[in-house]
Enzyme design. Structure first.
Site, PDB file in Angstrom:
ATOM      1  N   GLU A 475       0.821  -1.209   0.000  1.00 53.55           N
ATOM      2  CA  GLU A 475       0.000   0.000   0.000  1.00 53.55           C
ATOM      3  C   GLU A 475       0.854   1.258   0.000  1.00 53.55           C
ATOM      4  OE1 GLU A 475      -2.980  -0.127  -0.766  1.00 53.55           O
ATOM      5  OE2 GLU A 475      -3.291  -2.279  -0.463  1.00 53.55           O
ATOM      6  N   HIS A 481       3.181   6.191  -5.578  1.00 57.00           N
ATOM      7  CA  HIS A 481       2.679   6.504  -6.917  1.00 57.00           C
ATOM      8  C   HIS A 481       1.934   7.840  -6.896  1.00 57.00           C
ATOM      9  CE1 HIS A 481       0.827   4.441 -10.751  1.00 57.00           C
ATOM     10  NE2 HIS A 481       1.653   5.419 -11.049  1.00 57.00           N
TER      11      HIS A 481
END
Length: 683
Positions: A475, A481
């Site tokens: 996660e 990202h």
């Protein structure tokens, strides 16, 4: 901005809390409904201004204006959906059932608006003559395709029906997720006789005691349906009857009859999705969903899944035979049942590698694994994390970090919400309160991770399983990202990429957890502070591929059933029978069930996110195994040149370029499944 803003509690839209966060102390649950009404109206006013612009369509007055429209709605929505997943209550859930279909109807009205589409269509037709940079050209193309895929070219009757379908699907998806959460939070197995705890390590007993106290049973131990409790209970409990009882409850979420039963919801959703696809000119819903992915077609997905399924099933058969040997050695004569697998697999791991989860867990402290996540990001990308305390958020357990660029300037914010509670849906996820972009001064990302680890008693460290530590890294890879995004347009920011590319940054990041130098530094004993002994570290790494058949059968069966539901233009009326028939046709082992059975398959039915898309974890795994192999080939898993390219083409690029183009820019070529199969231990 529209005058409708006056009807909104400004705390929901003008974020004046510390560090640019919302002030979570300045609004209540009752503020959401009027805020949504006002924000929806303001968004429509923004769209009307674009439609009624007196000049011919330009990138500035149409595409950019559309990208920046609905700012209030974005902000209200981001807070509300955070609450709906991470800290819900009856008020939030009631509003969710209203808001989900209302939002669907709202966006349908925008995406099917003929005047608005005409302006986008005009720009799209002229795109080769507008001198667009590559990112703007891609955003224009994605926007145009988004309108078409949303029904902009349908006749009026088709538009009305599609909007109706979308609204119904949104409401059904919200209800599906709430039903699963209720089944999970309502069920608990209370144990008062300590004899029935036989085999359970201290960390499991402690988590169970805490869960019982949360449920007002301070003198008991509770087995709950949170993975952080149910999975270790199934791995260690020597009471087979209790294992069976707990497992059956876990497997039956969403299938218990009454108001929380999801079977009819699934049947309706699959039928509506098939109708939607046909309206839009596709043979099936899978064909519709995959048209905008790297895979492109259902056949490409099956070409990946089927060979892996065969390898996984064969390996699982070997593993099952080994477990049956252990059962026979105990003088028992039963077959391996689904509630037996984890228990005997743990015994087999201990036998083969001379360690078990209980021995490993004291070395995997949540605090240290968080530090490891940050350290790897610093070594790869130069960013740093500074924790900020005393900042109100949606729950007291939530922590806040300022993320800094290598030069010390602020890059964004990261928030972590790590512990299980009854107000939180199960699983783990990343999302954003605010995504990065550069239009009109831009904005910095505010990213959060949500987990469901068992909360320890006050003063005690939270201990993770190896799988839990991997989840944390996974996660956080998604979070990176979002945090490292460096694009101009909101539409392609961060995780706004094709579904079968979005898992690459997260799954790739998992690899650094088991890098020996990372474990040597951060896997330290919670009592002594001593590093994990090399002998244990070597065993952990040697056992990395253990139980590979079971793990892949769990996953691949879920992906194959998902595809079966959505690849046929004629949807089934009985989803549970369809699930059973599909698994039978696959020769599914009796001793293993899907990782996510249909009635609680929230990835696929609590919204539209991974519908006809659960395969994408495996598709991305082909990429991530090959990408990490690139680092290993250099002899340095922190290779600076590769890390620079990884940041530029994978973590920072978002959806600004075609994902295949981005991967080739990083690696030089597209991968084959070989590295993934080897990594999984299925070669």
């Amino acid at each position: 901005m529209s005058s409708q803003k006056t009807a909104i509690n400004p705390a929901l839209t003008d974020w004046t809390g510390p560090l640019g966060l919302p002030d979570f102390t300045a609004f209540t649950d009752d503020d959401f409904a009027p805020a949504f009404d006002a924000a929806l109206a303001a968004d429509l006013a923004d769209v009307d201004a674009i439609i009624n612009h007196h000049e011919a369509p330009t990138i500035e007055n149409t595409l950019k204006a559309l990208q920046l429209s609905g700012e209030d709605l974005d902000r209200v929505s981001s807070i509300f959906w955070l609450r709906a997943g991470a800290h819900t209550n009856d008020t939030i859930q009631a509003l969710e059932r209203v808001i989900a279909p209302k939002m669907s109807r709202h966006y349908s009205s925008i995406m099917m608006n003929p005047q608005l589409f005409a302006r986008i269509d005009s720009l799209y037709e002229q795109r080769d003559f507008l001198g667009l940079d590559a990112e703007t050209d891609r955003v224009l193309e994605k926007t145009w395709k988004g309108f078409v895929r949303s029904g902009a070219r349908l006749d009026e009757q088709g538009k009305i029906r599609l909007a109706d379908i979308n609204e119904k699907l949104a409401g059904l998806g919200a209800q599906f997720g709430q039903n699963v959460l209720k089944d999970e939070s309502d069920w608990a197995l209370f144990i008062t006789d300590e004899v029935q705890l036989q085999g359970l390590p201290d960390f499991v007993r402690t988590a169970m005691r805490g869960a019982a106290e949360e449920r007002d049973h301070p003198d008991a131990w509770a087995v709950t349906l949170s993975r952080s409790i149910i999975e270790p209970f199934l791995s260690f409990s020597e009471d087979r009857s209790l294992r069976e009882k707990a497992f059956r409850a876990w497997a039956a979420r969403g299938e218990n009859g009454g108001t929380t039963d999801n079977r009819a919801i699934v049947a309706d959703m699959v039928s509506l999705r098939a109708e939607k696809a046909k309206l839009l000119g596709y043979n099936s819903f899978a064909a519709y969903k995959l048209d905008d992915t790297m895979a492109k077609t259902p056949k490409a997905v099956m070409d990946l899944l089927e060979p892996v399924w065969d390898k996984a099933r064969n390996r699982a058969a070997e593993e099952e035979a080994d477990l049956e040997r252990l059962i026979a050695a105990e003088g028992r004569n039963h077959k391996v049942a689904p509630w037996d697998w984890r228990f005997y697999a743990e015994k087999l791991r201990n036998e083969r590698f001379a360690f078990d989860e209980a021995e490993l867990k004291p070395y995997l402290q949540l605090e240290k694994i968080i530090e490891a996540c940050f350290d790897v990001a610093t070594r790869l990308f130069g960013i740093r994390f500074e924790e900020k305390t005393g900042i109100p958020t949606w729950h007291p357990d939530v922590r806040v970090w300022e993320v800094q660029n290598p030069d010390g300037s602020r890059r964004g914010l990261f928030l972590g919400d790590y512990f299980n509670r009854q107000s939180k849906r199960s699983g783990a996820w990343m999302s954003a309160l605010q995504s990065q972009h550069k239009l009109d001064g831009g904005q910095k990302p505010i990213i959060y991770n949500v987990m469901n680890f068992a909360k320890p008693p006050k003063g005690e460290p939270a201990l993770l399983s190896l799988d839990g530590a991997r989840t944390l890294f996974h996660e956080f890879g998604h979070a990176l990202h979002g945090l490292l995004s460096d694009v101009t347009w909101p539409a392609v920011s961060g995780t706004s990429v094709s579904r079968d590319f979005v898992e690459l940054p997260s799954q790739l990041y998992e690899h650094w957890l088991t890098v020996p130098e990372v474990l040597e530094k951060y896997a330290v004993h919670c009592r002594t502070g001593e590093a994990m002994p090399k002998a244990l570290l070597d065993k952990v790494l040697a056992a990395d591929k253990f139980n590979a058949g079971f793990s892949m059968v769990e996953f691949a069966s879920s992906a194959l059933v998902d595809m079966a539901f959505h690849a046929d233009g004629t949807p089934p009326t009985d989803p549970i029978q369809f699930e059973a028939d599909t698994l039978k046709s696959l020769s599914m082992p009796d001793a293993i069930i899907m990782r996510h059975r249909t009635p609680h398959f929230t990835h696929v039915f609590s919204g539209d996110g991974y519908s006809a898309g659960y395969y994408s974890y495996l598709w991305s795994e082909v990429l991530d195994a090959d990408a990490f192999k690139a680092f290993k080939e250099t002899g340095d898993v922190f290779n600076a040149d590769l890390a620079r390219k990884l940041k530029q083409y994978i973590y920072s690029a978002g959806g600004s370029r075609d994902p295949e183009e981005l991967y080739k820019a990083f690696r030089g070529k597209m991968p084959t499944p070989d590295a993934m199969i080897e990594k999984r231990g299925l070669a």
